[in-house]
Design an enzyme around this catalytic site. Structure first.
Site, PDB file in Angstrom:
ATOM      1  CE1 TYR A 101     -71.760 -44.806 -25.599  1.00  0.00           C
ATOM      2  CE2 TYR A 101     -74.192 -45.041 -25.177  1.00  0.00           C
ATOM      3  CZ  TYR A 101     -72.823 -45.493 -25.166  1.00  0.00           C
ATOM      4  OH  TYR A 101     -72.310 -46.397 -24.261  1.00  0.00           O
ATOM      5  CD  GLU A 189     -69.568 -47.339 -25.662  1.00  0.00           C
ATOM      6  OE1 GLU A 189     -69.835 -47.147 -24.506  1.00  0.00           O
ATOM      7  OE2 GLU A 189     -68.198 -47.105 -25.839  1.00  0.00           O
TER       8      GLU A 189
END
Ligand code: GDP
Ligand code: MN
Length: 382
Positions: A101, A189
């Site tokens: 992530y 993101e």
């Protein structure tokens, strides 16, 4: 404003973040053609503005052109969390070794952007944050200095990224920061950032949220707005000067003022209920606006009761009450409604509403409890 995966990845690519080759399709035939151009296995990815597409079956792996066409047809016929899939991204599939992530958002408490990385990427990052917070590594970015190499190093070490990937990770981090800052984003993101089976770092997914208040500075991003896949009620509300966000609960909320709306949602949760929406009808809410808001709330079939929480300030309580009465006359909802009305001319307002077949409450706590009670009663009856 949320950007689609393919749009976010286009911005990422402009900032030297490596992404897999791929293109957008709107028909199965087109998907087949793209799969042919890319060769080998492809992923068919629904482009809808919600998370968790993978879990919902909106991300499919196709072995060849024929399968790409077939899966594209399936995915294009899907609805994900109520949103129809109108576009798909056909990306060259990669073998994945590791899912990381990697994202940037604003940390309001720290008053700084924060870069976040986790070796436990791919799945729900919220879940990771809740169950194993130590797996989330954060680096705050000084807004005046900008992203520094030591920030990036802290993250690379924190997630135990093998040293051979540090150079490209550095490049990706800088690209993500430039994309974030340059677009006035509130979120940029990559989940997952993968290490492929041939040892490359690659942004397989992308998500950006742009600050609506800065859109005037970014006409090219504004052009990317896709109202067809935004929540219909939310777009409708916006047109009428209402701020409405649909949520998953069962208690509809009609509130004037954003702060009061937040407090109302909190207290509903405190008493064991779940709000069905955030709704700020704003100041000077007239009958028309109240009626529109009521219509929007009632469109949501999960709603089992409605809580009106009105604070009479500049808008007087009796005015709001008249608005509610007029709206009720027109719409006649069949579910229980609880009202709490305080502030300027609240007395007069309450008198007006006395015969309106609404459950009245004095305090916010009472109102929330009554709304929760009423909603469970409705649920038990069905
Ligand atoms: P999301 O569920 O909406 O976040 O969509 P993602 O784009 O993140 O895809 C979900 C998952 O599908 C990823 O975490 C990967 O495990 C998998 N996935 C996505 N693209 C590829 C790919 O090119 N190859 C393989 N093998 N898996 C992929
Ligand atoms: Mn993802």
């Amino acid at each position: 404003m949320k950007l689609h995966e393919y749009q976010s990845k286009q911005i990422f690519a402009k900032h030297d973040i490596p992404i897999p080759p791929g293109r957008v399709a709107t028909s199965p035939e087109e998907a087949r053609a793209i799969a042919g151009e890319l060769g080998g296995r492809v992923v068919i990815k629904s482009q809808v503005l919600v998370g968790g597409r993978g879990k919902a079956g909106g991300i499919r792996l196709a072995k060849n052109q024929r399968e790409a066409e077939k899966l594209a047809r399936e995915v294009l016929g899907m609805q994900i969390k109520g949103l129809p899939v109108r576009k798909i991204l056909v990306d060259k599939a990669v073998g994945i070794e590791t899912e990381i992530y990697f994202g940037i958002t604003n940390d309001r408490t720290a008053r700084k952007p924060v870069m976040i990385a986790s070796a436990a990427g791919g799945i729900d990052i919220e879940e990771v944050a809740a169950t194993t917070p130590e797996k989330i590594i954060r680096a705050h970015i000084d807004p005046l200095l900008g992203l520094q190499n030591y920030n990036i190093l802290d993250l690379a070490i924190g997630i135990e990224l093998p040293r051979e990937h540090w150079r490209v990770f550095n490049q990706i981090a800088k690209g993500l920061w430039n994309a974030f800052q340059g677009s006035d984003a509130t979120l940029a993101e990559i989940n997952p950032l993968v290490i492929t089976d041939d040892n490359q770092l690659l942004a397989v997914d992308g998500k950006m949220v742009i600050d609506d208040n800065a859109l005037f500075r970014h006409p090219n991003i504004t052009e990317m707005r896709d109202i067809t896949t935004e929540n219909e009620s939310e777009t409708e509300a916006l047109k009428h000067g209402l701020t409405y966000i649909k949520l998953e609960g069962e208690i509809g909320c009609m509130v004037n003022g954003a702060g009061l709306a937040m407090a109302t949602m909190d207290i509903i949760k405190h008493f064991g209920g779940e709000p069905a929406n955030f709704l700020d009808i704003g100041g000077g809410a007239n009958a028309e606006k109240v009626a529109m808001a009521l219509r929007i709330i009632l469109k949501d079939k999960n709603v089992k009761s409605i809580l009106f929480n009105i604070f009479g300030g500049i808008t007087r309580g009796d005015e709001v009450a008249r608005g509610i009465l007029k709206a009720l006359e027109e719409i006649k909802p069949e579910i229980p409604m609880v009202i709490r009305l305080v502030g300027t001319n609240a007395e007069e307002g309450r008198e007006l509403l006395a015969n309106a077949n609404m459950i009245t409450a004095e305090t916010l706590a009472q109102a929330a409890q009554k709304a929760v009670e009423a909603s469970t009663r409705v649920i038990e009856e069905v």
